[in-house]
Scaffold this motif. Structure first.
Motif, PDB file in Angstrom:
ATOM      1  N   ASP A  31       0.806  -1.214   0.000  1.00 53.82           N
ATOM      2  CA  ASP A  31       0.000   0.000   0.000  1.00 53.82           C
ATOM      3  C   ASP A  31       0.846   1.273   0.000  1.00 53.82           C
ATOM      4  O   ASP A  31       0.327   2.373   0.117  1.00 53.82           O
ATOM      5  N   GLY A  32       2.152   1.115  -0.105  1.00 54.79           N
ATOM      6  CA  GLY A  32       3.039   2.265  -0.126  1.00 54.79           C
ATOM      7  C   GLY A  32       3.559   2.670   1.227  1.00 54.79           C
ATOM      8  O   GLY A  32       4.424   3.560   1.320  1.00 54.79           O
ATOM      9  N   SER A  33       3.071   2.060   2.274  1.00 52.38           N
ATOM     10  CA  SER A  33       3.553   2.379   3.614  1.00 52.38           C
ATOM     11  C   SER A  33       4.960   1.824   3.816  1.00 52.38           C
ATOM     12  O   SER A  33       5.397   0.922   3.107  1.00 52.38           O
ATOM     13  N   THR A  34       5.678   2.381   4.781  1.00 52.81           N
ATOM     14  CA  THR A  34       7.043   1.920   5.045  1.00 52.81           C
ATOM     15  C   THR A  34       7.161   1.414   6.476  1.00 52.81           C
ATOM     16  O   THR A  34       6.519   1.931   7.395  1.00 52.81           O
ATOM     17  N   THR A  35       7.993   0.403   6.619  1.00 53.96           N
ATOM     18  CA  THR A  35       8.280  -0.185   7.923  1.00 53.96           C
ATOM     19  C   THR A  35       9.793  -0.243   8.093  1.00 53.96           C
ATOM     20  O   THR A  35      10.503  -0.714   7.195  1.00 53.96           O
ATOM     21  N   THR A  36      10.289   0.236   9.214  1.00 54.68           N
ATOM     22  CA  THR A  36      11.721   0.179   9.475  1.00 54.68           C
ATOM     23  C   THR A  36      12.112  -1.256   9.834  1.00 54.68           C
ATOM     24  O   THR A  36      11.570  -1.844  10.762  1.00 54.68           O
ATOM     25  N   VAL A  37      13.049  -1.799   9.075  1.00 54.32           N
ATOM     26  CA  VAL A  37      13.499  -3.168   9.333  1.00 54.32           C
ATOM     27  C   VAL A  37      14.906  -3.206   9.892  1.00 54.32           C
ATOM     28  O   VAL A  37      15.347  -4.239  10.408  1.00 54.32           O
ATOM     29  N   LYS A  38      15.628  -2.091   9.790  1.00 58.17           N
ATOM     30  CA  LYS A  38      16.977  -2.042  10.359  1.00 58.17           C
ATOM     31  C   LYS A  38      17.355  -0.592  10.619  1.00 58.17           C
ATOM     32  O   LYS A  38      17.171   0.273   9.765  1.00 58.17           O
ATOM     33  N   THR A  39      17.816  -0.327  11.804  1.00 58.11           N
ATOM     34  CA  THR A  39      18.369   0.975  12.169  1.00 58.11           C
ATOM     35  C   THR A  39      19.736   0.737  12.789  1.00 58.11           C
ATOM     36  O   THR A  39      19.890  -0.104  13.676  1.00 58.11           O
ATOM     37  N   ALA A  40      20.734   1.447  12.286  1.00 60.61           N
ATOM     38  CA  ALA A  40      22.081   1.235  12.793  1.00 60.61           C
ATOM     39  C   ALA A  40      22.906   2.488  12.557  1.00 60.61           C
ATOM     40  O   ALA A  40      22.643   3.247  11.612  1.00 60.61           O
TER      41      ALA A  40
END
Length: 556
Positions: free
Chosen positions: A28-37
């Motif tokens: 749907d175009g939404s974003t999810t953070t899968v990695k932060t470093a």
């Protein structure tokens, strides 16, 4: 599986720190953070400071974006087959558009008419011409300066953004396409080619693999040169600067009629013309060109055996005959610019390797072995030919190559440490995409033959550089491929400030002392933006190589 590391380019005075994030894009175009470093500092290169983010642990297929501070990349895929179709635009569009001596149509668009039907006139003696062409003190043909040489108006490709047929480029492309065919057999068919009608239709299949058709088209031009004058020529190029700078449809550069000096300027009669607009053929003999051309003909004969057995037989006949003739006399050493072949020993070695692969004749194996010491001294420039001969040579040949392979692998590691992109970045007046592709293909050949010495990672780094992982921007240097690609390039449609899908540009030019430049607003910087056919062919080869190493077969 391999490392996935991205470089983050910052101003050297930027002292701020921010976490780098990898975002997954939903349906749907939404974003999810899968990695932060935190981004790891790499150091300074040119005028910028670089940090890196390693997301090698993210394997789930899908669409992703990278974010650092307020900057986000365009969406990109993580998938096992990400390179599978990356070569399609180059074979589907770029090479058909580059076909000389053909009418090329795409749907409702005519890319160009049947160009240069009046090829070619014998170049004048002792003449230094434009674009690094020159004629020596003799023609080395039976034709007088200015006289029409029949039989040359067939096959070949426009060399680059301009329209000349540079023989050295022609045989490089043929050999590269043959390598792709023999290693992966891509049967993709989206182009119809009719040489009888001299017509090419893009996006219209005709039952023959497109790669074989392009191999045939290049082979036709190389064969035509030997048939016309008995040896390979430097090339065929416009007679003056006004034609050389021509923009638009190549078929409008000349009137398509053979020049007749007996007619007045502008007069046409009996299919002849008084207008001296025919291109010139530069014909001074050079053994290096002969060897380079017969290497391509020997290679092509293997690929064309089923598609065109008559042409395959002719090509191999020329190759074996010219090799034998060259052994009967001192080499012809005429050299000028970059149009008279590469180093003589290298071209001779290539011919010996291809003739050995085609015929299995031991005399070519003897030539390979005899020339090997010279090739070892210039291993980086000859290693793919050297490796190709391994299956047909004694075990001692392979064993004798190992010191050179180890030295080359060590040099590759050292070069990779010089910048955050891990590839050799040149600093001359012509940017370095070609050097990067050659380095990646060299690494692939050595990895397949010596996997315990040469790792696969340099192959991937080369492809990543071409597709956007380089200094100055994240734009892909292969038009129509990648998240953002070159849309303003120096092709034969450069006057439109546009592009040809699948064309490969030189890329990042380092403006002294430290500015990485690639103009997207001005196509006429040829050192950054000019399409060249050898790079197109090598890109097809490299895209197959990286997909092969990724563990899935390339798309056919």
């Amino acid at each position: 599986c391999r490392r996935a590391i991205v470089a983050i380019e910052l101003d050297r005075n930027d002292r701020t720190t921010a976490p780098a994030r990898l975002l997954r894009v939903g349906a749907d175009g939404s974003t999810t953070t899968v990695k932060t470093a935190p981004a790891t500092r790499w150091g300074d290169y040119l005028r910028y400071s670089y940090r890196q983010l390693d997301f090698s642990d993210v394997r789930q297929p899908g669409l992703y974006m990278l974010e650092y501070g307020a900057t986000r990349t365009a969406p990109f895929r993580i998938a096992d087959d990400v390179y599978a179709g990356a070569w399609h635009p180059t074979l589907d569009v770029y090479f058909p558009v580059a076909m000389d001596h053909m009418y090329v149509n795409e749907g409702y668009r005519v890319w160009h008419g049947d160009a240069h039907r009046d090829d070619a006139r014998q170049a004048p003696l002792n003449h230094e011409h434009i674009d690094l062409y020159a004629q020596g003190p003799t023609t080395d043909t039976k034709y007088k300066p200015g006289e029409h040489i029949p039989g040359l108006a067939v096959g070949g490709w426009f060399d680059a953004g301009d329209f000349d047929i540079r023989t050295q480029s022609q045989y490089q492309v043929v050999r590269s396409l043959v390598d792709t065919w023999e290693q992966w057999r891509p049967t993709r068919d989206t182009t119809a080619v009719d040489w009888t009608r001299r017509r090419t239709e893009i996006h219209v299949p005709d039952g023959t693999p497109d790669l074989l058709q392009q191999i045939r088209h290049g082979t036709l031009q190389l064969v035509a040169q030997f048939d016309a004058v008995g040896h390979a020529i430097h090339g065929i190029v416009e007679p003056d600067v006004a034609q050389y700078t021509h923009l638009g449809d190549a078929s409008t550069k000349t009137d398509g009629l053979i020049h007749d000096p007996a007619l007045k300027l502008g007069e046409e009669r009996g299919g002849r013309s008084g207008t001296p607009d025919d291109r010139w053929a530069f014909t001074t003999k050079a053994s290096a060109l002969n060897y380079g051309s017969i290497a391509a003909l020997a290679a092509a004969s293997r690929s064309l055996g089923e598609a065109d057995p008559a042409l395959a037989k002719t090509a191999l006949g020329i190759a074996t005959r010219i090799w034998a003739e060259e052994q009967t006399h001192a080499p012809d050493l005429y050299q000028h610019g970059n149009t008279t072949g590469g180093p003589l020993d290298s071209e001779r070695f290539a011919a010996a390797v291809e003739l050995l692969r085609t015929t299995r004749d031991p005399r070519y194996a003897t030539a390979v072995q005899t020339l090997w010491p010279a090739m070892e001294r210039r291993f980086a420039f000859n290693l793919r030919d050297a490796v190709a001969a391994i299956p047909l040579m004694p075990q001692s040949y392979r064993e004798g190559m190992i010191p050179a392979v180890r030295a080359y692998a060590a040099a590759t590691v050292k070069a990779a440490a010089a910048n955050p992109f891990g590839v050799p970045i040149t600093t001359g007046g012509w940017a370095g995409s070609g050097t990067v592709i050659v380095g990646a293909l060299n690494a692939y050949a050595l990895h397949k033959a010596f996997p315990d010495i040469m790792p696969a990672d340099p192959v991937f780094r080369g492809a990543e550089f071409l597709l956007g992982h380089h200094p100055g921007s994240d734009i892909s240097f292969v038009s129509g491929v990648g998240t953002r690609s070159k849309e303003v390039a120096y092709g034969n449609n450069r006057a439109d400030f546009s592009f040809i899908a699948g064309g490969v540009v030189p890329g990042v030019l380092i403006v002294k002392p430290d500015f990485p430049e690639n103009h997207e607003d001005w196509p006429f910087f040829w050192g950054e933006n000019e399409y060249v056919i050898p790079e197109g062919a090598m890109w097809i080869e490299l895209a197959h190589a990286v997909q092969d190493l990724a563990g899935k077969p390339p798309a056919k």
